[in-house]
Enzyme design. Structure first.
Site, PDB file in Angstrom:
ATOM      1  N   ASP A  44      -0.037 -11.937  -2.823  1.00 51.29           N
ATOM      2  CA  ASP A  44      -1.343 -12.298  -3.398  1.00 51.29           C
ATOM      3  C   ASP A  44      -1.292 -12.583  -4.900  1.00 51.29           C
ATOM      4  O   ASP A  44      -2.287 -12.976  -5.497  1.00 51.29           O
ATOM      5  CB  ASP A  44      -2.364 -11.187  -3.112  1.00 51.29           C
ATOM      6  CG  ASP A  44      -1.915  -9.831  -3.674  1.00 51.29           C
ATOM      7  OD1 ASP A  44      -1.058  -9.785  -4.568  1.00 51.29           O
ATOM      8  OD2 ASP A  44      -2.435  -8.807  -3.185  1.00 51.29           O
ATOM      9  N   TYR A  50       5.236 -10.484 -12.989  1.00 46.30           N
ATOM     10  CA  TYR A  50       6.408  -9.662 -12.660  1.00 46.30           C
ATOM     11  C   TYR A  50       7.655 -10.040 -13.454  1.00 46.30           C
ATOM     12  O   TYR A  50       8.599  -9.243 -13.534  1.00 46.30           O
ATOM     13  CB  TYR A  50       6.704  -9.719 -11.157  1.00 46.30           C
ATOM     14  CG  TYR A  50       5.753  -8.852 -10.367  1.00 46.30           C
ATOM     15  CD1 TYR A  50       6.019  -7.506 -10.167  1.00 46.30           C
ATOM     16  CD2 TYR A  50       4.570  -9.359  -9.854  1.00 46.30           C
ATOM     17  CE1 TYR A  50       5.144  -6.689  -9.465  1.00 46.30           C
ATOM     18  CE2 TYR A  50       3.677  -8.553  -9.153  1.00 46.30           C
ATOM     19  CZ  TYR A  50       3.978  -7.220  -8.966  1.00 46.30           C
ATOM     20  OH  TYR A  50       3.101  -6.421  -8.281  1.00 46.30           O
TER      21      TYR A  50
HETATM   22  P1  NAD Z   1      -0.207   2.620   2.061  1.00 50.25           P
HETATM   23  O1  NAD Z   1       0.884   3.613   2.078  1.00 50.25           O
HETATM   24  O2  NAD Z   1      -1.570   3.044   1.650  1.00 50.25           O
HETATM   25  O3  NAD Z   1      -0.356   1.978   3.514  1.00 50.25           O
HETATM   26  C1  NAD Z   1       0.694   1.653   4.342  1.00 50.25           C
HETATM   27  C2  NAD Z   1       0.443   2.174   5.750  1.00 50.25           C
HETATM   28  O4  NAD Z   1       1.566   1.821   6.551  1.00 50.25           O
HETATM   29  C3  NAD Z   1       0.291   3.685   5.838  1.00 50.25           C
HETATM   30  O5  NAD Z   1      -0.906   4.026   6.494  1.00 50.25           O
HETATM   31  C4  NAD Z   1       1.512   4.140   6.625  1.00 50.25           C
HETATM   32  O6  NAD Z   1       1.274   5.243   7.460  1.00 50.25           O
HETATM   33  C5  NAD Z   1       1.833   2.902   7.438  1.00 50.25           C
HETATM   34  N1  NAD Z   1       3.228   2.784   7.890  1.00 50.25           N
HETATM   35  C6  NAD Z   1       4.350   3.117   7.236  1.00 50.25           C
HETATM   36  N2  NAD Z   1       5.429   2.821   7.989  1.00 50.25           N
HETATM   37  C7  NAD Z   1       4.964   2.273   9.134  1.00 50.25           C
HETATM   38  C8  NAD Z   1       5.596   1.761  10.307  1.00 50.25           C
HETATM   39  N3  NAD Z   1       6.914   1.749  10.420  1.00 50.25           N
HETATM   40  N4  NAD Z   1       4.817   1.285  11.286  1.00 50.25           N
HETATM   41  C9  NAD Z   1       3.478   1.305  11.188  1.00 50.25           C
HETATM   42  N5  NAD Z   1       2.838   1.763  10.110  1.00 50.25           N
HETATM   43  C10 NAD Z   1       3.561   2.251   9.086  1.00 50.25           C
HETATM   44  O7  NAD Z   1       0.292   1.437   1.149  1.00 50.25           O
HETATM   45  P2  NAD Z   1      -0.548   0.307   0.392  1.00 50.25           P
HETATM   46  O8  NAD Z   1      -0.455   0.546  -1.058  1.00 50.25           O
HETATM   47  O9  NAD Z   1      -1.868   0.153   0.990  1.00 50.25           O
HETATM   48  O10 NAD Z   1       0.327  -0.990   0.695  1.00 50.25           O
HETATM   49  C11 NAD Z   1       0.590  -1.454   1.983  1.00 50.25           C
HETATM   50  C12 NAD Z   1       1.681  -2.500   1.940  1.00 50.25           C
HETATM   51  O11 NAD Z   1       1.198  -3.735   1.449  1.00 50.25           O
HETATM   52  C13 NAD Z   1       2.866  -2.134   1.047  1.00 50.25           C
HETATM   53  O12 NAD Z   1       4.059  -2.623   1.602  1.00 50.25           O
HETATM   54  C14 NAD Z   1       2.556  -2.882  -0.215  1.00 50.25           C
HETATM   55  O13 NAD Z   1       3.683  -3.065  -1.008  1.00 50.25           O
HETATM   56  C15 NAD Z   1       2.052  -4.166   0.389  1.00 50.25           C
HETATM   57  N6  NAD Z   1       1.307  -5.079  -0.482  1.00 50.25           N
HETATM   58  C16 NAD Z   1       1.827  -6.318  -0.649  1.00 50.25           C
HETATM   59  C17 NAD Z   1       1.179  -7.243  -1.414  1.00 50.25           C
HETATM   60  C18 NAD Z   1       1.808  -8.576  -1.596  1.00 50.25           C
HETATM   61  O14 NAD Z   1       1.484  -9.286  -2.531  1.00 50.25           O
HETATM   62  N7  NAD Z   1       2.736  -8.990  -0.741  1.00 50.25           N
HETATM   63  C19 NAD Z   1      -0.023  -6.915  -2.017  1.00 50.25           C
HETATM   64  C20 NAD Z   1      -0.537  -5.635  -1.842  1.00 50.25           C
HETATM   65  C21 NAD Z   1       0.139  -4.713  -1.041  1.00 50.25           C
HETATM   66  C1  G6P Z   2       0.204  -7.217  -6.587  1.00 54.94           C
HETATM   67  C2  G6P Z   2       1.472  -7.708  -5.944  1.00 54.94           C
HETATM   68  C3  G6P Z   2       1.774  -6.900  -4.729  1.00 54.94           C
HETATM   69  C4  G6P Z   2       1.828  -5.425  -5.034  1.00 54.94           C
HETATM   70  C5  G6P Z   2       0.563  -4.990  -5.719  1.00 54.94           C
HETATM   71  C6  G6P Z   2       0.779  -3.588  -6.226  1.00 54.94           C
HETATM   72  O1  G6P Z   2      -0.884  -7.491  -5.797  1.00 54.94           O
HETATM   73  O2  G6P Z   2       1.416  -9.048  -5.596  1.00 54.94           O
HETATM   74  O3  G6P Z   2       2.987  -7.334  -4.188  1.00 54.94           O
HETATM   75  O4  G6P Z   2       1.968  -4.684  -3.847  1.00 54.94           O
HETATM   76  O5  G6P Z   2       0.280  -5.814  -6.804  1.00 54.94           O
HETATM   77  O6  G6P Z   2      -0.395  -3.050  -6.507  1.00 54.94           O
HETATM   78  P1  G6P Z   2      -0.570  -1.482  -6.739  1.00 54.94           P
HETATM   79  O7  G6P Z   2      -1.997  -1.403  -7.100  1.00 54.94           O
HETATM   80  O8  G6P Z   2      -0.207  -0.806  -5.445  1.00 54.94           O
HETATM   81  O9  G6P Z   2       0.359  -1.123  -7.848  1.00 54.94           O
HETATM   82 MN    MN Z   3       3.200  -9.496  -4.227  1.00 52.97          MN
END
Ligand code: NAD
Ligand code: G6P
Ligand code: MN
Length: 448
Positions: free
Chosen positions: A171, A264
């Protein structure tokens, strides 16, 4: 219009409420029949699932909401799976961030040794997850946010080379466009056509066009950042560390204004300064555990207890744009409606999108998205500086994935040595040895 079955893997994620609001916004163009929240943590997904049931009963009653920790129930007969898992949870993120800092190195969730540590955990669970999904739904689109998306993308490409329906997304490019739009004041980010290249969390906007009049507004954005500084579009809702992160974009531009850098990049290009902003005892993971995670789960409990979602703060965003929740649903919508909208997403550099990079590099570039997935815009040849940076980082990503598949200590050491946040092999070894202990039970056992 066919109504759709959607599953969120990592349904207990703190980002789920934003995605639920996104579904409500898009009910006409992306109609959902059944939504499954799947998570391997039953307690979390029960809370989030009950919250979702109340929220959608009040605002989107056409949707049946189910929650489960059983893959078969989650993935049978689904059209789209949104992945957002975090192997080891935020507690493991805390270690990923704090261990490098002890050694004088950037401690960050997706960059440097922190990203390496998290990446080696995510690869394992993401491969398992994709196998489970494919067991029950051969044709579902898998849209993945799970970080570090750069590493996950390389690993999934290697594990499932023929699977054309896995798309890794981030995102941050949209968050940056929203920030530019707020800065300029007279434009919506959706009026911008962005040209972008790089790797995930390692890229640049080369050009931004105002689609309303075809004007190139790149210089205007750079000048305004240099004049007024830079902050996120939703600055009022952000924790202090994110404000510092955005403000550093201006300082990066002051030294090199060739392209508009992703936030980043500062961990690699402004390594010492970024390090000086880190608190070894209180990192971003602590901010999230004490902030977003607490807030989200307190709100779930409150809504469940009141059995009403009418006053939930999440709904305040119904008429607002939200980079994260909107992006994943709009990408699904673009595929479903075959509407060929532009998004910056992660794809293999096949057919030489970036002409002078290898074809197996997973690049982040502008794509048109329709029913057959992403169609990338050609970037052409990139210059020596950017090519050098990207090749070093891509080699780090590849070696990380090699280390995982080959269970190789040496490749892991080489990967960390190549990372610009480390560069010294003895230092890389000290950090790696601590990360191995931290990740016991999560990583494969690396052979020396
Ligand atoms: P979080 O820990 O609050 O949520 C993750 C959930 O995944 C938890 O409820 C956990 O129990 C579950 N989980 C862990 N391993 C699992 C598995 N093997 N199978 C099923 N469920 C499982 O984390 P968050 O901060 O909400 O972030 C969620 C994910 O989204 C992270 O990987 C984060 O880095 C990613 N993220 C990516 C972007 C991006 O730009 N690509 C943006 C925001 C968040
Ligand atoms: C941005 C990035 C994500 C990352 C997030 C972290 O949205 O694109 O890849 O997971 O920031 O945010 P946080 O609030 O968990 O530090
Ligand atoms: Mn990202």
């Amino acid at each position: 219009m066919k109504a759709l079955n959607v599953t969120i893997a990592g349904g207990g994620s703190t980002y789920t409420p934003g995605i639920l609001v996104g579904f409500i916004k898009k009910k006409l163009s992306f109609p959902v029949k059944k939504l499954v929240l799947y998570d391997n943590n039953l307690e979390r997904v029960m809370k989030m699932g009950k919250f979702a049931q109340v929220l959608l009963r009040d605002y989107y009653p056409e949707v049946e909401v189910v929650y489960t920790n059983q893959p078969k129930e989650a993935f049978t007969g689904v059209d789209y799976v949104f992945c957002q898992i975090r192997t080891g949870g935020l507690k493991m993120r805390e270690g990923d961030e704090k261990i490098p800092i002890k050694h004088g190195v950037i401690g960050q969730e997706t960059c440097g040794p922190g990203g390496f540590s998290y990446g080696m955990r995510s690869i394992n669970d993401m491969i398992r997850l994709v196998k489970e999904i494919r067991k029950y739904s051969k044709d579902a689109w898998i849209l993945n946010y799970t970080n570090p998306a750069a590493i996950v993308a390389v690993a999934l490409q290697r594990a499932f080379p023929d699977d054309q329906k896995i798309l890794n997304i981030c995102d941050q490019p949209i968050s940056l466009l929203m920030a530019y739009a707020r800065l300029l004041g007279n434009i919506n980010y959706k009026d911008m056509k962005p040209h972008y290249f790089g790797l995930n969390h390692f890229g640049w906007f080369t050009k931004i066009i105002d689609k309303r009049n075809n004007e190139d507004i790149t210089q205007k954005i750079k000048d305004t950042i240099q004049l007024k500084g830079f902050k996120p579009a939703d600055a009022e809702k952000r924790d202090p560390s994110w404000l510092v992160t955005y403000s550093t974009v201006k300082d990066m531009l002051d030294l090199d204004d060739t392209y508009l850098p992703n936030t980043y990049l500062q961990y690699y290009l402004f390594r010492d300064r970024s390090f000086s902003h880190l608190d070894p005892n209180y990192t971003r993971a602590n901010e999230v555990m004490n902030g977003r995670e607490k807030r989200v789960y307190e709100e779930c409990n409150r809504v469940i207890k009141n059995n009403s979602a009418h006053d939930t703060p999440a709904l305040k965003d119904l008429d607002k744009q939200d980079a994260h929740g909107d992006m994943i649903i709009e990408i699904a919508e673009a595929i479903y409606q075959n509407n060929n909208r532009y998004y910056v997403v992660i794809v293999a550099n096949k057919d030489k999108i970036i002409e002078n990079l290898d074809e197996d590099v997973m690049v982040e570039v502008l794509c048109k998205l329709g029913k057959n997935g992403p169609k990338p815009y050609r970037v052409g040849k990139i210059g020596t500086y950017h090519k050098g940076l990207i090749e070093q980082q891509a080699a780090y990503e590849k070696l990380t994935v090699d280390a995982y598949f080959e269970k190789s200590y040496k490749k892991a050491l080489q990967a960390l040595t190549l990372n610009r946040t480390v560069t010294d092999m003895e230092l890389a070894k000290k950090i790696l040895d601590e990360l191995i202990i931290h990740n016991e039970g999560y990583w494969p056992i690396l052979r020396r």
